[in-house]
Write a protein that holds these residues in place. Sequence first.
Motif, PDB file in Angstrom:
ATOM      1  N   ALA A  65      -4.022   3.874   5.525  1.00 10.41           N
ATOM      2  CA  ALA A  65      -4.310   2.845   4.519  1.00 10.41           C
ATOM      3  C   ALA A  65      -3.422   1.618   4.715  1.00 10.41           C
ATOM      4  O   ALA A  65      -3.887   0.467   4.599  1.00 10.41           O
ATOM      5  CB  ALA A  65      -4.124   3.427   3.122  1.00 10.41           C
ATOM      6  N   GLY A  66      -2.146   1.850   5.014  1.00 12.87           N
ATOM      7  CA  GLY A  66      -1.241   0.732   5.248  1.00 12.87           C
ATOM      8  C   GLY A  66      -1.638  -0.083   6.473  1.00 12.87           C
ATOM      9  O   GLY A  66      -1.567  -1.316   6.455  1.00 12.87           O
ATOM     10  N   LEU A  82       2.144   1.752  -3.420  1.00 11.60           N
ATOM     11  CA  LEU A  82       1.069   2.096  -4.347  1.00 11.60           C
ATOM     12  C   LEU A  82       0.662   3.563  -4.223  1.00 11.60           C
ATOM     13  O   LEU A  82       0.434   4.253  -5.225  1.00 11.60           O
ATOM     14  CB  LEU A  82      -0.140   1.193  -4.095  1.00 11.60           C
ATOM     15  N   LEU A  83       0.595   4.067  -2.985  1.00  5.91           N
ATOM     16  CA  LEU A  83       0.115   5.434  -2.768  1.00  5.91           C
ATOM     17  C   LEU A  83       1.185   6.481  -3.056  1.00  5.91           C
ATOM     18  O   LEU A  83       0.861   7.656  -3.257  1.00  5.91           O
ATOM     19  CB  LEU A  83      -0.401   5.585  -1.335  1.00  5.91           C
ATOM     20  N   VAL A 119      -1.240   7.545   4.011  1.00  7.08           N
ATOM     21  CA  VAL A 119      -0.485   6.318   3.750  1.00  7.08           C
ATOM     22  C   VAL A 119      -0.465   5.427   4.991  1.00  7.08           C
ATOM     23  O   VAL A 119      -0.654   4.202   4.900  1.00  7.08           O
ATOM     24  CB  VAL A 119       0.953   6.657   3.310  1.00  7.08           C
ATOM     25  N   VAL A 172       0.841  -1.203   0.000  1.00  8.96           N
ATOM     26  CA  VAL A 172       0.000   0.000   0.000  1.00  8.96           C
ATOM     27  C   VAL A 172       0.875   1.252   0.000  1.00  8.96           C
ATOM     28  O   VAL A 172       0.591   2.223  -0.729  1.00  8.96           O
ATOM     29  CB  VAL A 172      -0.945  -0.011   1.219  1.00  8.96           C
ATOM     30  N   ALA A 179      -4.518  -2.302   5.531  1.00  3.61           N
ATOM     31  CA  ALA A 179      -4.069  -3.466   4.763  1.00  3.61           C
ATOM     32  C   ALA A 179      -3.397  -4.488   5.671  1.00  3.61           C
ATOM     33  O   ALA A 179      -3.586  -5.707   5.509  1.00  3.61           O
ATOM     34  CB  ALA A 179      -3.115  -3.021   3.659  1.00  3.61           C
TER      35      ALA A 179
END
Length: 549
Positions: free
Chosen positions: A492-493, A480-481, A489, A477, A496
Amino acid sequence: MVPGHEGDRPPSRRCPGGFRHDSGDGRAAELTRRAQAGSTGSSAPADNLAHSASRSAVVTMAGQLGRVLVQVAGVVVLARLLDPQDYGLLAMVMVIIGIGEVFRDFGLSTASVQAKTLSDQERSNLFWINSGIGLLLAGAVAACSPLVALLFSDERLVGLTLVLSATFLFNGVGTQFRADLNRGLRFGRLVVADMAAHLLGLLAGVVMALAGFGYWALAGQQIVLSVVTLVAVAALTGWRPGRYRRDVPIRKFVSFGADVVGAQLLGYASKNVDTMVIGVTLGATPLGLYNRAYQLLALPLSQVNAPATRVALPVLSRLQDDRERFAAYLLAGQTAMLHVVVTIFSLSAALAVPLVELVLGTKWAAAAPLFQILAVAGVFQTAGYATYWTFLAKGLTRSQLLWQLASRPLVIGAVIAGSFWGLAGIATAYAGASVATWALGLLWIGRASDAPTGRMAINVLRVIAGYLVCAAAAYAVFRLLGDAPAVLVVLAGAGAWLAAWALVVAVWPSFRADVVTMLRMARLLRGGRGRAQDAAGPGRRSPAEVGKS
């Protein structure tokens, strides 16, 4: 035997040698039954010891949570007020101070906790020895302050070393007060003392940093921490030392401590050779960056490993002659500690770049890749704590010293070799050497004792494998970001990582059994009383069986 605590047995100082490895479901079931009922077949000793260990663990970990919050606040605030060079200067002095601290304690705090019996007069004699050593070291380090400045080629270290040398005296006087609380399993009082010391130390450091004192703010924090800790543990223990009496022998404590201090010196040298090499060859600013990366590693380690040892050592020492119950408690403690530490490192290493930006600020960005490498060392250092507990709880201090003599030069040599490739080379060498010493340590303790080394190794490999999947998801992640805001980040990480963890729990029965057992143990801890059987539940595996898979 400590008054008010049952389950003590008359252990011998040495355990039988030889390498033994048991396997099979029948053996695990028997181990579980003995862990639940006690070696004599009565459940009362096991229940009382389990209750003491459970309550101690709850109090200690609750206190550590508060301490973590204080220290994280200190890292965030002081890193934004001070520069890498300030931390580098402090690290140069503290690496010297740390060597003296090993001598200041001289292993006598561990000796008094591990001892089967300890009279008030023996404790008083130990108090005066620790205090005297602290006074001598304070004077010796103060006198050597010009040499410290010469070693690192920085005159500012003369005054800094003079001031920080006073911590030897404060810590020396407080050694046996803290050991008394530890031996008596009065961890609530230790939590109060530690919290008060860290809060006031942080306050002093922040005030001085805001006033523009620079690196002196870090020195002030250390002095206040030592003074408040001494006052607090002395006030809370309820014990006061008597005069020193020559007719009360303490040779057995000194002998035990001498072996411990020898091993600790080698361990300290191997863990701090990187700081010494960087300080001498690269200077204060690179050392400050490396030091912050290492402190991000050390913060969770110190908040989990040290209190876990504080709880585990007195409990395991009471079981040192009971092979099966010893193994059950050892494996359960190792499993719980590994899950906590590897959870922290797998998430923080995967998201190190945005986390460093959020926590420390952009001027510390170079510390992120160093932390990712050092996280590997942190995981395997934690894995090795079960070996360390076994050495001390079974009184195998001479064997531990020989192990350190054999293994620590490997770490020191690796770090010196890695220094030719700069900071990243040093970090990589340190991490690789930590993996090697963990594996070799299992082989050594397997031959020196009857520890369940096979199951100890499987515990470690299972936990690492499971959390590697989680770390990979979080790192994907992050990649990707890309240039998204750091807070986005991280969130989101973390999401995940959590999704991957749920998947691992769902598809891997052994990993899931670890988690289920830990949750049941947590409910037992909250209840305060109960049997190991309550934690495992009908048809469930006990902590001992979890360590086997």
